[in-house]
Design a protein around this motif. Structure first.
Motif, PDB file in Angstrom:
ATOM      1  N   LEU A   9      10.531   8.066   6.398  1.00 22.77           N
ATOM      2  CA  LEU A   9       9.170   7.525   6.309  1.00 22.77           C
ATOM      3  C   LEU A   9       8.288   8.526   7.273  1.00 22.77           C
ATOM      4  O   LEU A   9       7.271   8.803   6.283  1.00 22.77           O
ATOM      5  N   VAL A  13       4.460  10.695   5.948  1.00 20.73           N
ATOM      6  CA  VAL A  13       3.794  10.344   6.039  1.00 20.73           C
ATOM      7  C   VAL A  13       2.771  11.270   6.383  1.00 20.73           C
ATOM      8  O   VAL A  13       1.714  11.917   6.217  1.00 20.73           O
ATOM      9  N   HIS A  50       1.242  12.521  -6.325  1.00 19.49           N
ATOM     10  CA  HIS A  50       2.377  12.628  -4.665  1.00 19.49           C
ATOM     11  C   HIS A  50       1.858  10.552  -4.174  1.00 19.49           C
ATOM     12  O   HIS A  50       2.528  10.539  -3.449  1.00 19.49           O
ATOM     13  N   THR A  51       1.037  10.937  -4.652  1.00 14.71           N
ATOM     14  CA  THR A  51       0.400   9.197  -3.414  1.00 14.71           C
ATOM     15  C   THR A  51       1.866   7.777  -4.204  1.00 14.71           C
ATOM     16  O   THR A  51       2.039   7.325  -3.496  1.00 14.71           O
ATOM     17  N   GLY A  52       1.677   8.238  -5.481  1.00 14.47           N
ATOM     18  CA  GLY A  52       3.094   7.237  -5.815  1.00 14.47           C
ATOM     19  C   GLY A  52       3.949   8.034  -5.435  1.00 14.47           C
ATOM     20  O   GLY A  52       4.811   6.611  -5.304  1.00 14.47           O
ATOM     21  N   TRP A  53       4.095   8.612  -5.129  1.00 11.23           N
ATOM     22  CA  TRP A  53       5.878   9.365  -4.806  1.00 11.23           C
ATOM     23  C   TRP A  53       5.583   8.908  -3.594  1.00 11.23           C
ATOM     24  O   TRP A  53       6.999   8.096  -2.767  1.00 11.23           O
ATOM     25  N   ILE A  54       5.132   8.863  -2.305  1.00 13.96           N
ATOM     26  CA  ILE A  54       5.298   8.392  -1.129  1.00 13.96           C
ATOM     27  C   ILE A  54       4.689   7.148  -1.281  1.00 13.96           C
ATOM     28  O   ILE A  54       6.330   6.401  -0.461  1.00 13.96           O
ATOM     29  N   LEU A  55       4.260   6.193  -2.062  1.00 14.16           N
ATOM     30  CA  LEU A  55       4.274   4.550  -1.953  1.00 14.16           C
ATOM     31  C   LEU A  55       5.726   4.355  -2.647  1.00 14.16           C
ATOM     32  O   LEU A  55       5.621   3.407  -1.662  1.00 14.16           O
ATOM     33  N   SER A  56       5.988   4.614  -3.365  1.00 11.44           N
ATOM     34  CA  SER A  56       7.498   4.828  -3.946  1.00 11.44           C
ATOM     35  C   SER A  56       8.580   4.432  -2.459  1.00 11.44           C
ATOM     36  O   SER A  56       9.187   4.065  -2.924  1.00 11.44           O
ATOM     37  N   VAL A  58       8.148   4.567   0.695  1.00 10.87           N
ATOM     38  CA  VAL A  58       7.741   3.528   1.692  1.00 10.87           C
ATOM     39  C   VAL A  58       8.201   1.883   1.113  1.00 10.87           C
ATOM     40  O   VAL A  58       9.001   1.370   1.775  1.00 10.87           O
ATOM     41  N   PHE A  59       7.650   1.493  -0.143  1.00  9.14           N
ATOM     42  CA  PHE A  59       7.712  -0.003  -0.793  1.00  9.14           C
ATOM     43  C   PHE A  59       9.279   0.487  -0.466  1.00  9.14           C
ATOM     44  O   PHE A  59       9.703  -0.559  -0.252  1.00  9.14           O
ATOM     45  N   TYR A  62      12.340   2.196   2.908  1.00 10.38           N
ATOM     46  CA  TYR A  62      11.912   0.960   3.537  1.00 10.38           C
ATOM     47  C   TYR A  62      13.918   0.505   5.201  1.00 10.38           C
ATOM     48  O   TYR A  62      13.570   1.157   5.843  1.00 10.38           O
TER      49      TYR A  62
END
Length: 168
Positions: A9, A13, A50-56, A58-59, A62
Motif C-alpha cells: 500500500l 500511494v 482513483h482516490t476512492g480506489w486507493i482509499l478502499s 488502504v481501508f 491494510y
C-alpha cells in the motif's frame, strides 16, 4: 497492519503521488510551450475514482495477506509502466494534452494505441487482488471502464482532426 500489505500500500500511494508531481510538471511545461488541454471536465471524476480506489485499498486491505501470484503480475505491470513513461518522457501527463508535434509511435505505442490505459485497467483490477479484495477489483474496474469510455472518446476526437498530439 501486516507488513506485506503495508509495504504494498505504501508503494501504491508513493507511486501515485509521484506520478501526480511528474504529470503536473509535464503539463505545465507542455502548456507553456503552446499545448492545449482537451475535455478537462471529466478529469475531477478520474481523480475521484482513483482516490476512492486507493482509499478502499488502504481501508479494506491494510490487514490482509499478500497473494504472491497477483503481486508477481503487479510487478510485471510496473515494467510496462516504466516503458510507457520512458517512451513518452516529458509528454506523459494525467490529462489529455494536445501538442502540434507528431504522435509517439515508438515503444509500446508501436503495438497498442493506448498502452497507458491498458496498464491502468490491469492495475485497477490486479492491485486489489494482491490483497484478496476481489469486490474492490470488480467495483473499480466497472467505474474505470465508464470513465475511460468518456476519456478515450474525447482523446480520439481531439487527435483525429489535427493528426498530431500527445499520446497517453
Amino acid at each position: 497492519m501486516m507488513t506485506g500489505a503495508a509495504l504494498f500500500l505504501a508503494f501504491l500511494v508513493v507511486q501515485r503521488l509521484s506520478e501526480l508531481v511528474i504529470a503536473r510538471r509535464n503539463t505545465a511545461r507542455l502548456m507553456a510551450g503552446g499545448a492545449r488541454e482537451i475535455a478537462p471536465g471529466h478529469y475531477p471524476v478520474i481523480v475521484a475514482m482513483h482516490t476512492g480506489w486507493i482509499l478502499s485499498l488502504v481501508f479494506f486491505g491494510y490487514d490482509q495477506p499478500v497473494h504472491l501470484f497477483w503481486l508477481a503480475l503487479f510487478v510485471l505491470l510496473q515494467g510496462l509502466r516504466i516503458w510507457i513513461l520512458a517512451t513518452l518522457g516529458g509528454r506523459w501527463t494525467t490529462r489529455i494534452i494536445i501538442t502540434d508535434t507528431p504522435l509517439v509511435v515508438g515503444g509500446p505505442y508501436r503495438w497498442l494505441r493506448h498502452p497507458n490505459y491498458v496498464l491502468v485497467v490491469a492495475e485497477i483490477a490486479i492491485a486489489p487482488l494482491v490483497l484478496g479484495l476481489w469486490w474492490v477489483a470488480l467495483i473499480f474496474s466497472v467505474l474505470n471502464a465508464a470513465v475511460l469510455a468518456i476519456r478515450i472518446r474525447a482523446e480520439e476526437r481531439a487527435l483525429r482532426p489535427a493528426g498530431a498530439g500527445a499520446r497517453r
